[in-house]
Design an enzyme around this catalytic site. Structure first.
Site, PDB file in Angstrom:
ATOM      1  N   SER A 119      16.083 -26.901  -3.012  1.00  0.00           N
ATOM      2  CA  SER A 119      15.198 -26.384  -3.684  1.00  0.00           C
ATOM      3  C   SER A 119      15.383 -26.872  -5.188  1.00  0.00           C
ATOM      4  O   SER A 119      14.369 -26.952  -5.974  1.00  0.00           O
ATOM      5  CB  SER A 119      15.168 -24.896  -3.757  1.00  0.00           C
ATOM      6  OG  SER A 119      15.031 -24.482  -2.377  1.00  0.00           O
ATOM      7  N   HIS A 140      11.543 -31.928   0.399  1.00  0.00           N
ATOM      8  CA  HIS A 140      11.175 -30.489   0.012  1.00  0.00           C
ATOM      9  C   HIS A 140      10.047 -30.043   0.535  1.00  0.00           C
ATOM     10  O   HIS A 140       9.080 -29.873   0.046  1.00  0.00           O
ATOM     11  CB  HIS A 140      11.091 -30.207  -1.594  1.00  0.00           C
ATOM     12  CG  HIS A 140      11.458 -28.605  -2.061  1.00  0.00           C
ATOM     13  ND1 HIS A 140      10.894 -28.377  -3.152  1.00  0.00           N
ATOM     14  CD2 HIS A 140      11.861 -28.006  -1.433  1.00  0.00           C
ATOM     15  CE1 HIS A 140      11.000 -27.142  -3.324  1.00  0.00           C
ATOM     16  NE2 HIS A 140      11.618 -26.692  -2.106  1.00  0.00           N
ATOM     17  N   GLU A 152       7.310 -32.013  -1.030  1.00  0.00           N
ATOM     18  CA  GLU A 152       7.750 -32.581  -2.324  1.00  0.00           C
ATOM     19  C   GLU A 152       8.855 -33.640  -2.202  1.00  0.00           C
ATOM     20  O   GLU A 152       9.745 -33.392  -1.730  1.00  0.00           O
ATOM     21  CB  GLU A 152       8.128 -31.584  -3.262  1.00  0.00           C
ATOM     22  CG  GLU A 152       8.107 -31.730  -4.629  1.00  0.00           C
ATOM     23  CD  GLU A 152       8.514 -30.595  -5.576  1.00  0.00           C
ATOM     24  OE1 GLU A 152       9.194 -29.753  -5.115  1.00  0.00           O
ATOM     25  OE2 GLU A 152       8.400 -30.755  -6.670  1.00  0.00           O
ATOM     26  N   ASN A 190       9.600 -25.750  -8.223  1.00  0.00           N
ATOM     27  CA  ASN A 190      10.555 -24.493  -8.658  1.00  0.00           C
ATOM     28  C   ASN A 190      10.579 -24.685 -10.349  1.00  0.00           C
ATOM     29  O   ASN A 190      10.891 -23.590 -10.463  1.00  0.00           O
ATOM     30  CB  ASN A 190      11.732 -24.770  -7.703  1.00  0.00           C
ATOM     31  CG  ASN A 190      11.429 -23.902  -6.349  1.00  0.00           C
ATOM     32  OD1 ASN A 190      10.750 -23.079  -6.116  1.00  0.00           O
ATOM     33  ND2 ASN A 190      12.125 -24.699  -5.493  1.00  0.00           N
TER      34      ASN A 190
END
Ligand code: NAD
Length: 283
Positions: A119, A140, A152, A190
């Site tokens: 992450s 991701h 991602e 994130n």
């Protein structure tokens, strides 16, 4: 390069979701974890998801059996010797991922791409653990993997064009829409999402609102499908804390300081849905 056999390290909530979408796309999957009970739990979740789809008439029973038949359980890292592409989705800890990548580098054939579902940990740092940094990339997935459309794709500095193109194409084969992010702490998702969740925890910590009111404000006031505290419980509070630590270390800016209440919950083992208790209680 055609990917026929796909390896997943970690059979937790992300790993089993990734294994499911890979098997649904027709590739053979080896799903690895440190103990049989974790792999069995992962297979149990996949079976439940597929049964739900059969119940809704989205797939046939034969499809379900074929998908399950393509997933092989593994508790031996050496099983990764047979795969064409690996995604690592183990616990969000840098030392753990470094060791996994050093081991994968030993075991996997030299042409195999080693992707990480991290992450927030910089891809370049993970790549530097291997002798094939050009074949290391971030892939991701979002939670829950079978439902969420986005992947991602994160290019580290050494990631080659070929690695990037194969990973992009594989994301599409899995039915996902890829977006490109560069290698900065938290990437895109994130870096934006987690400070908001952390701020929601600060609101709870400072008594600005109850957990219900904080979540209600963001659901009804900002049109978010879930409130930030419920979302934190879904992600896992240990993962949230690890991401905030990475942002805090990476940017050295106090705005990324993890809320002490988040740390307290993690220390108490209240990790969210996966342990039955986080900001909310779950059966
Ligand atoms: N939870 C989310 O919403 C989310 C979203 C995107 C990415 N991620 C990332 O995905 C990764 C996994 O997160 P999760 O939510 O699935 O966590 P989880 O706690 O549900 O699962 C992690 C799994 O990794 C296994 N594991 C630990 N060490 C291992 C090793 N050496 N070899 C094989 N397996 C090992 C654990 O036994 C566990 O089953 C993390 O890097 C996290 O940051 C999580």
């Amino acid at each position: 390069m055609e990917i026929k056999a796909f390896g997943v390290i970690g059979a937790g909530q992300m790993g089993n979701g990734i294994a499911q979408v890979a098997a649904m796309s027709g590739v053979d999957v080896v799903m690895n974890d440190i103990a049989t009970e974790f792999v069995e739990k992962g297979i149990g979740t996949i079976t439940k998801n597929l049964d739900r789809s059969v119940g809704k008439g989205k797939i046939s029973k034969e499809d379900r059996d074929a998908v399950l038949g393509r997933i092989k359980s593994s508790v031996d890292f050496k099983d990764m010797a047979s795969v064409d592409f690996v995604v690592e989705a183990a616990t969000e800890r840098e030392d753990l991922k470094f060791k996994i990548f050093r081991d994968l580098d030993e075991i996997c054939r030299p042409e195999v791409i080693l992707a990480t579902n991290t992450s927030s940990i910089p891809i370049g740092r993970i790549a530097a653990q291997t002798r094939r940094p050009e074949k290391v990339i971030g892939m991701h997935f979002m939670n829950p993997v079978p439902v969420m459309k986005l992947v991602e794709v994160i290019r580290g500095l050494p990631t080659s064009d070929d690695t990037f193109e194969v990973t992009w194409a594989l994301s599409e084969k899995f039915g996902k829409t890829p977006a490109l992010a560069n290698d900065y702490p938290g990437f895109i998702a994130n870096r934006i999402l987690m400070p908001m969740i952390n701020e929601a925890v600060y609101c709870l910590y400072h008594g600005v609102g109850t957990r219900e009111d904080i979540d209600m404000v963001m659901k009804l006031g900002a049109n978010h499908p879930m409130g930030p505290l419920a979302l934190a419980d879904l992600i896992g509070l240990d993962t949230c804390l690890a991401i905030m630590e990475t942002l805090n270390d990476g940017f050295k800016d106090s705005k990324y300081r993890p809320c002490p209440l988040l740390r307290k919950y993690v220390e108490a083992g209240w990790l969210g849905r996966k342990t039955g208790r986080g900001f909310y209680e779950y059966k």
